[in-house]
Scaffold this active site. Structure first.
Site, mmCIF file in Angstrom:
data_model
loop_
_atom_site.group_PDB
_atom_site.id
_atom_site.type_symbol
_atom_site.label_atom_id
_atom_site.label_comp_id
_atom_site.label_asym_id
_atom_site.label_seq_id
_atom_site.Cartn_x
_atom_site.Cartn_y
_atom_site.Cartn_z
ATOM 1 N N GLY A 1 -17.254 -112.000 67.465
ATOM 2 C CA GLY A 1 -16.441 -111.248 66.512
ATOM 3 C C GLY A 1 -17.301 -110.270 65.731
ATOM 4 N N ALA B 1 -19.042 -110.554 62.997
ATOM 5 C CA ALA B 1 -20.343 -111.044 62.543
ATOM 6 C C ALA B 1 -21.362 -111.063 63.685
ATOM 7 C CB ALA B 1 -20.196 -112.442 61.929
ATOM 8 N N LYS C 1 -16.154 -117.305 73.984
ATOM 9 C CA LYS C 1 -15.398 -118.463 74.492
ATOM 10 C C LYS C 1 -14.447 -118.066 75.627
ATOM 11 C CE LYS C 1 -13.344 -122.283 71.899
ATOM 12 N NZ LYS C 1 -12.709 -122.600 70.617
ATOM 13 N N THR D 1 -11.369 -111.358 64.605
ATOM 14 C CA THR D 1 -11.634 -109.962 64.234
ATOM 15 C C THR D 1 -10.614 -109.031 64.864
ATOM 16 O OG1 THR D 1 -14.009 -110.323 63.941
ATOM 17 C CG2 THR D 1 -13.307 -108.070 64.383
ATOM 18 N N ALA E 1 -7.287 -108.828 63.057
ATOM 19 C CA ALA E 1 -7.237 -108.494 61.625
ATOM 20 C C ALA E 1 -6.514 -107.164 61.435
ATOM 21 C CB ALA E 1 -8.658 -108.403 61.071
ATOM 22 N N GLU F 1 -4.479 -104.253 48.207
ATOM 23 C CA GLU F 1 -3.923 -105.546 48.619
ATOM 24 C C GLU F 1 -3.971 -106.519 47.453
ATOM 25 O OE1 GLU F 1 -4.941 -105.245 53.365
ATOM 26 O OE2 GLU F 1 -6.206 -106.535 52.149
ATOM 27 N N HIS G 1 -2.063 -117.521 54.762
ATOM 28 C CA HIS G 1 -1.547 -116.167 54.570
ATOM 29 C C HIS G 1 -0.066 -116.295 54.227
ATOM 30 C CE1 HIS G 1 -0.601 -111.970 55.097
ATOM 31 N NE2 HIS G 1 -1.891 -111.710 55.228
ATOM 32 N N ARG H 1 -3.473 -114.305 47.394
ATOM 33 C CA ARG H 1 -2.733 -114.962 48.469
ATOM 34 C C ARG H 1 -2.339 -116.402 48.167
ATOM 35 N NH1 ARG H 1 -6.214 -112.822 53.679
ATOM 36 N NH2 ARG H 1 -5.304 -110.737 53.721
ATOM 37 N N HIS I 1 -4.623 -119.459 57.654
ATOM 38 C CA HIS I 1 -5.175 -118.134 57.946
ATOM 39 C C HIS I 1 -6.698 -118.062 57.911
ATOM 40 C CE1 HIS I 1 -5.151 -113.813 58.261
ATOM 41 N NE2 HIS I 1 -5.753 -113.653 57.102
ATOM 42 N N ARG J 1 -10.065 -116.844 49.413
ATOM 43 C CA ARG J 1 -10.615 -115.535 49.780
ATOM 44 C C ARG J 1 -9.704 -114.399 49.342
ATOM 45 N NH1 ARG J 1 -9.746 -111.937 53.821
ATOM 46 N NH2 ARG J 1 -8.595 -113.300 55.251
ATOM 47 N N SER K 1 -13.183 -110.643 54.051
ATOM 48 C CA SER K 1 -13.759 -111.419 55.157
ATOM 49 C C SER K 1 -14.579 -110.552 56.104
ATOM 50 C CB SER K 1 -12.654 -112.142 55.931
ATOM 51 O OG SER K 1 -11.653 -111.231 56.312
#
Length: 446
Positions: free
Chosen positions: A15, A17, A36, A44, A47, A119, A241, A287, A348, A383, A388
């Site tokens: 992803g 990272a 995987k 990612t 998103a 957001e 979420h 959230r 989420h 979060r 993220s």
């Protein structure tokens, strides 16, 4: 005896990272990335919202820090919050130079200002995005850049099974030497040796019955690190979420936070708004507050969903800002430009994970953990929206700097023992595992 793979750096996870880390390392570093399934199949890619960073003169680092601490219910690590927010603008600049096609205010101008959305939990517009599919644009750009690098080998359809540590081999020190990896194509477990290993395996939201995450989000990296002797922290803080589309065929389809950020209202099925009863910020509350409010109203009245309504905005505005969501809703029979759409909360994001320092170092020497599988202290109990991907980028960069400095002084691991096939049985175990997993997900959801 199978041939053992040997690398300088082994990255488990493909992803934001993991890929960012690989690209940020020196180009003479021999790197393996394990995916995987197909390389892009992870959180990612799915998103929608964007990446939060201070990119506007009206905004400030102090404001972004305060909003993050507030959203995390005061349980964030202030040092981690400062570090992440302060390094945000540089991370975005790197992505712009990489060619990520962020949305601009004037779509015809390729050099104009970027469009920033707002957001829940944010006091300012600070979320840079690529329409409503930022993750897809980001992942596609990162994968393309990784494939162009000769020093990076990408292994798709390879599942990490367990870490190989010195302690596992009878040593007293606890250090990571590599990973046992299942090659799904060959159906056998192989040894990947590395000077330094990195877990970037994402979160564990598939432990719940309803989730916005793809099927890969099963917490493998966190479990492997724990089995090897790392601490885990804050696993009780799983963020839900507030708005997943409620439809039997929608399977985990997320309705971005940005819909509420641009004026979407939450309504009970009879059309009554309710968020103002729970928080003065109403739909723009963080959230956890919005998700709990929806859950409260659904249980109080026995509803199986609530409604999200942005139909008071012009159709052209909705189609321009939310093209992916608009099209998917139409496919399922909902025209969000003309009617409210049914939504429910879903698991989420894993706020906890494997504790690390600001360089991504874990409790085990030669093992780093980054992204959602890490617990950096940034998120606290909840979060904040779009923090993220920011965390992925910032910590991948600081980890790359630390790894680059350590590689020269780190020797390659010796030949390692092969995987013990006797641990695997050909019984009815698959049926038992499937049953237990289903039972666990229902239990966790209840």
């Amino acid at each position: 005896m199978h041939l053992q793979h040997q690398y300088d750096v082994l990255i488990v996870g493909s992803g934001a990272a993991g890929l960012t880390l690989a690209l940020r390392l020196p180009q003479e570093t021999r790197i393996a990335i394990l995916a995987k399934g197909p390389v892009q199949e992870g959180n990612t890619y799915y998103a929608q919202g964007g990446i939060s960073a201070v990119l506007d003169h009206k905004d400030s680092i102090e404001s972004h820090i305060a909003d993050t601490m507030n959203a995390g219910a005061g349980l964030c690590d202030p040092q981690a919050v400062h570090f992440t927010v302060e390094n945000g603008p540089e991370a975005i600049q790197w992505l712009v130079e990489l060619g990520v096609p962020f949305t601009r205010r004037d779509e015809k101008a390729h050099q104009g200002e970027f469009h920033l959305t707002r957001e829940g939990g944010h006091e300012h517009r600070r979320v840079i995005h690529a329409a409503d599919s930022t993750g897809k644009a980001l992942e596609t750009s990162l994968v393309s850049a990784v494939r162009a690098r000769d020093n990076i080998d990408l292994f798709e359809q390879h599942i990490a099974v367990d870490l190989i540590t010195t302690e596992r081999l009878g040593g007293k020190e606890r250090s990571c030497l590599g990973v046992y990896v299942l090659d799904r194509g060959k159906g056998r477990v192989e040894v990947f040796r590395a000077k330094l290993s990195v877990l970037a395996t994402g979160g564990a939201s598939k432990v719940y019955l309803y989730t916005s995450n793809p099927d890969t989000s099963t917490g493998d990296g966190i479990a492997m690190a724990w089995r090897a002797g790392c601490r885990v922290a804050n696993m009780e803080f799983n963020q839900f979420h507030p708005t997943c589309l409620y439809h039997p065929q929608a399977k985990s389809f997320l309705i971005s936070e940005a819909v509420r950020g641009e004026g979407g209202k939450l309504l009970l099925p009879d059309g009554e708004p309710f968020m103002q009863r729970f928080d003065p910020r109403a739909e723009l509350a963080p959230r956890d507050i919005v998700a709990r409010a929806i859950d409260h109203e659904m249980k109080r009245y026995g509803y199986d969903h609530v409604l999200l309504d942005i139909s008071h905005k012009p159709s052209a505005f909705i189609e321009k800002h939310f093209p992916t969501i608009y099209r998917r809703c139409l496919e399922l029979g909902f025209d969000m430009a003309r009617q409210p759409i049914p939504v429910v909360p879903a698991a989420h994001y894993t706020c906890g994970g494997v504790p690390t320092d600001l360089k991504g170092r874990s409790d085990i020497d030669h093992l780093y953990v980054i992204g959602e599988s890490a617990c950096t202290g940034l998120h606290g109990a909840n979060r904040m929206a779009s923090n993220s991907l920011l965390e992925c980028l910032v910590f991948a960069t600081s980890t790359a700097t630390d790894i680059a400095a350590r590689l020269a002084e780190t020797g390659a691991p010796p030949e390692l023992p092969e995987w013990d096939e006797s641990q695997v049985t050909d019984s009815d175990e698959e049926v038992v595992v499937s049953h237990n997993w289903d039972e666990l997900r229902r239990f966790m959801w209840d």
